[in-house]
Design an enzyme around this catalytic site. Structure first.
Site, short mmCIF file in Angstrom:
data_model
loop_
_atom_site.label_atom_id
_atom_site.label_comp_id
_atom_site.label_asym_id
_atom_site.label_seq_id
_atom_site.Cartn_x
_atom_site.Cartn_y
_atom_site.Cartn_z
N HIS A 1 53.93 77.34 12.67
CA HIS A 1 53.62 77.70 14.06
C HIS A 1 52.11 77.72 14.31
O HIS A 1 51.64 78.36 15.24
CB HIS A 1 54.20 79.09 14.44
CG HIS A 1 55.68 79.14 14.48
ND1 HIS A 1 56.39 80.26 14.10
CD2 HIS A 1 56.60 78.23 14.87
CE1 HIS A 1 57.69 80.04 14.23
NE2 HIS A 1 57.85 78.80 14.71
N ASN B 1 57.81 65.36 19.82
CA ASN B 1 58.31 66.33 18.85
C ASN B 1 59.70 65.86 18.44
O ASN B 1 60.68 66.04 19.17
CB ASN B 1 58.36 67.73 19.46
CG ASN B 1 58.79 68.79 18.47
OD1 ASN B 1 59.21 68.49 17.35
ND2 ASN B 1 58.69 70.05 18.87
N ARG C 1 53.96 66.06 16.69
CA ARG C 1 54.09 67.30 15.94
C ARG C 1 54.68 66.98 14.57
O ARG C 1 55.73 66.33 14.46
CB ARG C 1 55.02 68.28 16.66
CG ARG C 1 55.17 69.59 15.90
CD ARG C 1 56.39 70.37 16.31
NE ARG C 1 56.48 71.62 15.55
CZ ARG C 1 57.62 72.24 15.29
NH1 ARG C 1 58.76 71.75 15.70
NH2 ARG C 1 57.61 73.37 14.60
N GLU D 1 52.49 74.57 23.08
CA GLU D 1 52.18 73.77 21.91
C GLU D 1 51.94 72.31 22.26
O GLU D 1 51.10 71.64 21.64
CB GLU D 1 53.31 73.90 20.89
CG GLU D 1 53.42 75.30 20.30
CD GLU D 1 54.65 75.51 19.45
OE1 GLU D 1 54.58 75.28 18.24
OE2 GLU D 1 55.70 75.91 20.01
N ARG E 1 67.62 82.96 10.34
CA ARG E 1 66.95 82.99 9.04
C ARG E 1 66.68 84.43 8.60
O ARG E 1 66.38 85.29 9.42
CB ARG E 1 65.63 82.21 9.10
CG ARG E 1 65.82 80.72 9.17
CD ARG E 1 64.48 80.01 9.37
NE ARG E 1 64.42 79.38 10.66
CZ ARG E 1 63.32 78.84 11.18
NH1 ARG E 1 62.18 78.89 10.53
NH2 ARG E 1 63.35 78.27 12.37
#
Length: 407
Positions: A191, A8, A102, A395, A252
């Site tokens: 996601h 990742n 990823r 993940e 955010r």
């Protein structure tokens, strides 16, 4: 044995995990931070039974941390290989059959794990226009990994892929259709790897057929999203063209009237770059409470801090709004799951998010919800017709599993 190395890659970081897919365990993991800066930080952690042969026998993991300058991702990959050689496990003995990468944005092109070749590399680079903070960094990791492991299968697993099942009604924005087509403006969702993994784990835990379930998954971390899943397929999700839309996040905004940004551009003389920084880095919990970590917000809430209280109530208000909307889209719900850092650890967030759904019989059991626990678990009351779960996400495991299908 089948080992998969999961990568990742961020703009200034490289996170990695070596997985034993036969045993379904993690052999080692690490994080290389501050790539391209004056002082990089390397953390390498080895599972107890996978240490270097010279290490003292122990079942506990060992962590090794060093500091050194790391110029770029190619050097970061070399440093990672050095740590495997020095601290274990030896990659000669744990040779990966695949490297899973990823990749945040796959646009509308990629809807499944994809073997990486030069053409796929090029397309990932082109999609950087839709994810300028993510795809170029993901690509840097891919290029470094392909250089280091030229004889191993490399597989891209896209955050957006799980959401390729969205219907046009769910992914279409009501703007000029020609302009939207020209510039690929639509909802993509993110996601996806986590939402897929969690929904499948929930079905397995309940002993139910995933194809028969209506699920809502709240992935609540520093970045946060919620997805409605019917029969194992994404039918609605909160993030849009980018990972900005939807829930309130650490830094955010989530949902905001686009005209508010036009207003700020005109009245506060903010440039496009200023607005980008505002909505992505200076908003969310940070903008409201001055802190981006939910733990700090909850501490402020306990103290009666007004800013923290407002931040928490705005955060929860948005969760409730999406829960109601997605139950309506699904025509009911069988399972609601919470995952990621906030979702797995903040009992008060979970309880408040569903507090207004008691009219449907959905109730969170206070004792179950606040009980310590790390694995998948029920937090709903025994009489609740809807199962409410905490499901730890993984993940990396999902990326490894998908990469292995193409090895």
């Amino acid at each position: 044995m089948s080992f998969v190395l999961v990568i990742n890659s961020g703009s200034s970081s490289l996170k990695y995990s070596l997985r034993d897919m036969q045993q379904q365990t993690e052999c080692a993991s690490g994080l290389i931070e501050r790539i391209g800066q004056d002082e990089g930080i390397v953390t390498h952690e080895v599972a107890g039974d996978n240490k270097h042969p010279d290490a003292t026998p122990s079942s506990d993991p060992q962590k090794f941390t060093t500091e050194r300058r790391i110029a770029d991702h190619h050097e970061a990959f070399a440093v990672m290989l050095e740590h495997f050689a020095q601290h274990g496990p030896h990659l000669d003995e744990h040779r990966p059959v695949a490297v899973g990468h990823r990749v945040v944005h796959g646009g509308a092109r990629f809807f499944a794990p994809t073997l990486i070749d030069d053409d796929v590399e090029r397309q990932i680079g082109e999609l950087g226009v839709l994810a300028p903070l993510h795809n170029p960094a993901n690509l840097a990791g891919i290029q470094a990994a392909r250089h280091a492991f030229a004889d191993i299968v490399h597989v891209a697993v896209f955050d957006t892929a799980f959401h390729q099942t969205l219907e046009p009604a769910a992914y279409t924005y009501a703007i000029d259709a020609q302009l939207a087509r020209e510039h690929r403006v639509r909802r993509y969702g993110f996601h996806g790897t986590s939402h897929k993994y969690v929904s499948e784990q929930a079905a397995q835990f309940l002993g139910r057929d995933n194809a028969e379930l209506r699920q809502i998954v709240f992935h609540l971390g520093n970045g946060a999203s919620v997805t409605a899943i019917r029969g194992g397929q994404s039918v609605e999700t909160s993030m849009g063209l980018t990972p900005l839309e939807g829930l309130v996040m650490g830094t955010r905004t989530g949902d905001i009237d686009a005209a508010a940004l036009l207003h700020l551009a005109r009245r506060a003389h903010l440039s496009i770059d200023d607005l980008d920084t505002l909505v992505n880095k200076r908003s969310g919990l940070l903008g409201l409470a001055g802190v981006s970590d939910m733990r700090d917000v909850l501490e402020g809430l306990e103290r009666g801090d007004e800013a923290a209280t407002l931040a928490f109530t705005v955060y929860v208000h948005r969760l409730r709004a999406y829960a109601g909307a997605y139950i309506a889209q699904l025509g009911g719900v069988d399972v609601i799951s919470f995952t990621a850092g906030v979702g797995e650890n903040a009992a008060r967030v979970r309880a408040e998010a569903l507090a207004t759904l008691e009219f449907m019989g959905i109730t969170v059991d206070a004792e179950r919800n606040t009980a310590p626990g790390r694995g998948i678990r029920h937090i709903s009351s025994p009489e609740s017709p809807v199962a409410v779960l905490v499901v730890p996400t993984d993940e990396e495991q999902e990326i490894a599993r998908q990469a292995l299908t193409l090895a």
